[in-house]
Design a protein around this motif. Structure first.
Motif, PDB file in Angstrom:
ATOM      1  N   GLU A   1       1.183  -1.103  -0.103  1.00  0.00           N
ATOM      2  CA  GLU A   1       0.123  -0.167   0.120  1.00  0.00           C
ATOM      3  C   GLU A   1       1.068   0.746  -0.252  1.00  0.00           C
ATOM      4  O   GLU A   1       1.710   1.007   0.780  1.00  0.00           O
ATOM      5  N   PRO A   2       0.636   2.442  -0.732  1.00  0.00           N
ATOM      6  CA  PRO A   2       1.336   3.943  -0.363  1.00  0.00           C
ATOM      7  C   PRO A   2       1.289   4.362   0.628  1.00  0.00           C
ATOM      8  O   PRO A   2       0.384   4.796   1.505  1.00  0.00           O
ATOM      9  N   PRO A   3       2.346   4.089   1.315  1.00  0.00           N
ATOM     10  CA  PRO A   3       2.899   4.840   2.577  1.00  0.00           C
ATOM     11  C   PRO A   3       2.303   6.364   2.110  1.00  0.00           C
ATOM     12  O   PRO A   3       1.840   6.879   2.154  1.00  0.00           O
ATOM     13  N   ALA A   4       2.786   6.585   3.819  1.00  0.00           N
ATOM     14  CA  ALA A   4       1.934   8.289   3.930  1.00  0.00           C
ATOM     15  C   ALA A   4       2.671   8.874   3.313  1.00  0.00           C
ATOM     16  O   ALA A   4       2.690  10.228   2.817  1.00  0.00           O
ATOM     17  N   GLY A   5       4.249   9.141   3.644  1.00  0.00           N
ATOM     18  CA  GLY A   5       4.217  10.146   3.564  1.00  0.00           C
ATOM     19  C   GLY A   5       5.417  11.831   4.027  1.00  0.00           C
ATOM     20  O   GLY A   5       5.188  12.795   3.425  1.00  0.00           O
ATOM     21  N   SER A   6       4.619  11.161   5.749  1.00  0.00           N
ATOM     22  CA  SER A   6       3.867  12.356   5.728  1.00  0.00           C
ATOM     23  C   SER A   6       5.585  12.852   6.783  1.00  0.00           C
ATOM     24  O   SER A   6       4.990  14.197   7.153  1.00  0.00           O
ATOM     25  N   LYS A   7       6.577  12.028   6.585  1.00  0.00           N
ATOM     26  CA  LYS A   7       7.703  12.631   7.652  1.00  0.00           C
ATOM     27  C   LYS A   7       9.146  13.802   6.617  1.00  0.00           C
ATOM     28  O   LYS A   7       9.673  14.361   6.722  1.00  0.00           O
ATOM     29  N   GLY A   8       8.678  13.447   5.385  1.00  0.00           N
ATOM     30  CA  GLY A   8       9.260  14.550   4.858  1.00  0.00           C
ATOM     31  C   GLY A   8       9.932  13.248   3.180  1.00  0.00           C
ATOM     32  O   GLY A   8      10.647  14.518   2.091  1.00  0.00           O
ATOM     33  N   ALA A   9      10.017  11.844   3.249  1.00  0.00           N
ATOM     34  CA  ALA A   9      10.071  11.279   2.330  1.00  0.00           C
ATOM     35  C   ALA A   9       9.321  11.029   1.596  1.00  0.00           C
ATOM     36  O   ALA A   9       8.236  11.425   2.066  1.00  0.00           O
ATOM     37  N   LEU A  10       8.911  10.639   0.329  1.00  0.00           N
ATOM     38  CA  LEU A  10       7.744  10.512  -0.931  1.00  0.00           C
ATOM     39  C   LEU A  10       7.755   9.448  -1.049  1.00  0.00           C
ATOM     40  O   LEU A  10       8.537   8.382  -1.015  1.00  0.00           O
TER      41      LEU A  10
END
Length: 482
Positions: A265-274
């Motif tokens: 599943e696509p990760p959130a990417g909420s910490k700056g990584a995409l």
């Protein structure tokens, strides 16, 4: 068994023959010129790139047991061409190019970034292809004319190569996920984002899998299946054998790139990584991961060499002095802006802490440390969302520098496994292509380990202070200019 992998990169094109045991042999290599026609502009000649790709195929003409061909591409670099003739009408606009920085700033001020992030996982940044493709429609009259007659093709370099090599103008999900135009959940072009950037969706190539029956290419007098096509960084991840959540690798080439496997599943990417697509086999669900980039790695070292800070690379393999940043000297390698986790293309490179007794050797030590510390920031951003494995594979030109690898291990606090082969991208491409034609290709040897040691001071905090100072200065200059 053997697979031919064509690695079309930022500075060269290489044709690598990979055997069943994972060993690799270079059949052909050709460099190409980088063109800088204006401030922030970086271009390649698409005809030269295509010629070099074809030369790589021709180099395998006499290989008797060739099973398939795989192609790795630059990712975000893009162009426009005539759909019917295949003739390019623009140069390749390279991923490093930031000519659309003003367009991105406007879109951000208009409040479009949340929508873009939600749908594509990507921030608004000139690094990605979307704004470059919009620039082509707006600035190149021939593109608008061809679009009006339905004869325009817009896309990344892989689609251009594949049209010429297979007769099928197609891209894959990994490359499409780097454009800023593909919906990460549906794996289709997003009509609203295409309209936002001024990109006609019908000019874009169809999106398909990274591995499978992708057409046939001519190798000498024979037709061979093109069985894999994907972004070079994703190929390198697979080449290292990274397939489980938390597995990650670092590649230090022109830029430095870290990729980490997350799952289905696509990760959130909420910490700056995409969030990004890592690969997709035909008929199967895609594999997702997190991506973090440092725009200038070897590019910063080469820039420093051009300034005369050192002559030969063996001069910067070891330093007798303690770490430069521990002595109050820092280099922020934002020569093309800052990528993960800040995504600020207006930032610029900076030395901080210079004094009358600073030597060129001190400055070079700081350059290598600055690249490593930026990668440590990337690793921290990824680890905040997906726990990283304790050992990180490392490849690319800077992986042969003992000081850089030692400092990178120390400032990330992780063991590095230095690739003992130079062609990890080719091996990953070949492994995916081999599996698509039902043959196996092994992961090569383990490589040398570099274990972390305590630095004795908080390098991350010191470097963060330096980055914030550089960002503040660039913002002030930008404000004055406007």
């Amino acid at each position: 068994m053997s697979i031919l992998a064509i690695d079309q990169g930022t500075t060269s094109t290489r044709a690598i023959l990979v055997a069943a045991d994972g060993t690799a042999r270079t059949l052909h290599a050709a460099t190409h010129k980088q063109h800088y026609p204006g401030p922030g502009h970086v271009e390649h000649d698409p005809r030269v790139l295509l010629t070099n790709v074809r030369a790589g195929l021709d180099a395998a003409a006499s290989v008797p047991d060739l099973d398939a061909v795989g192609l790795a591409n630059q990712g975000e670099s893009c162009l426009a061409w005539n759909r019917h003739t295949g003739e390019p009408i623009t140069p390749v606009i390279v991923w490093q190019d930031d000519r659309t920085r003003g367009d991105i700033k406007r879109l951000r001020q208009e409040g479009h970034e949340p929508q873009a992030r939600e749908r594509t996982g990507l921030p608004l940044d000139p690094y990605f292809s979307a704004s470059k493709l919009g620039w082509i429609l707006r600035e190149i009259p021939e593109a608008a004319r061809l679009a009006g007659s339905g004869a325009l093709s817009l896309g990344t370099t892989d689609a251009f190569f594949r049209q010429h090599l297979t007769g099928r103008c197609e891209t894959d999900v990994t490359t499409a996920s780097r454009t800023g135009l593909m919906n990460l959940a549906s794996l289709t072009w997003d009509a609203e984002l295409c309209a936002l950037y001024g990109v006609p969706a019908d000019a874009l190539p169809p999106i398909g899998p990274s591995a499978g029956p992708l057409g046939t290419v001519r190798v000498g007098s024979r037709d061979k299946p093109l069985a894999a096509s994907l972004v070079d960084q994703q190929a390198a991840l697979y080449g290292h054998g990274c397939t489980n959540p938390g597995d990650a690798k670092i590649t230090c080439g022109t830029g430095a790139f870290m990729l980490c496997v997350t799952g289905s599943e696509p990760p959130a990417g909420s910490k700056g990584a995409l969030p990004t697509v890592l690969w997709q086999r035909a008929g199967q669900a895609p594999r997702y991961g997190l991506d973090g980039a440092v725009y200038s790695a070897a590019a910063a070292v080469n820039w420093a060499q051009g300034l005369g800070l050192f002559k030969s690379f063996d001069e910067i393999e070891r330093f007798d002095a303690p770490p430069a940043i521990g002595r109050g000297l820092a280099f922020v390698p934002a020569l093309s802006g800052l990528a993960c986790p800040r995504w600020d293309r207006s930032a610029r490179g900076a030395f901080l802490g210079l004094s009358l007794d600073t030597t060129p050797r001190d400055m070079m030590q700081a350059v290598l440390e600055g690249i490593a510390l930026r990668l440590a920031e990337v690793a921290a951003a990824i680890d905040a969302e997906q726990t990283l494995a304790d050992t990180l594979p490392l490849d690319g030109g800077l992986s042969v520098n003992p000081y850089f690898t030692r400092f990178l291990a120390d400032c990330t606090g992780r063991t590095l496994r230095i690739a003992d082969i130079p062609d990890v991208t080719a091996i990953g491409t070949a492994r995916l292509a081999a599996e698509a034609v039902s043959v196996r290709c092994a992961v090569p040897g383990n490589g040398r380990l570099v274990h972390p040691q305590p630095l004795g001071f908080d390098a991350a905090s010191r470097f963060r202070t330096a980055v914030e100072a550089a960002v503040h200065f660039a913002a002030a200059m930008d404000a004055d200019a406007n």
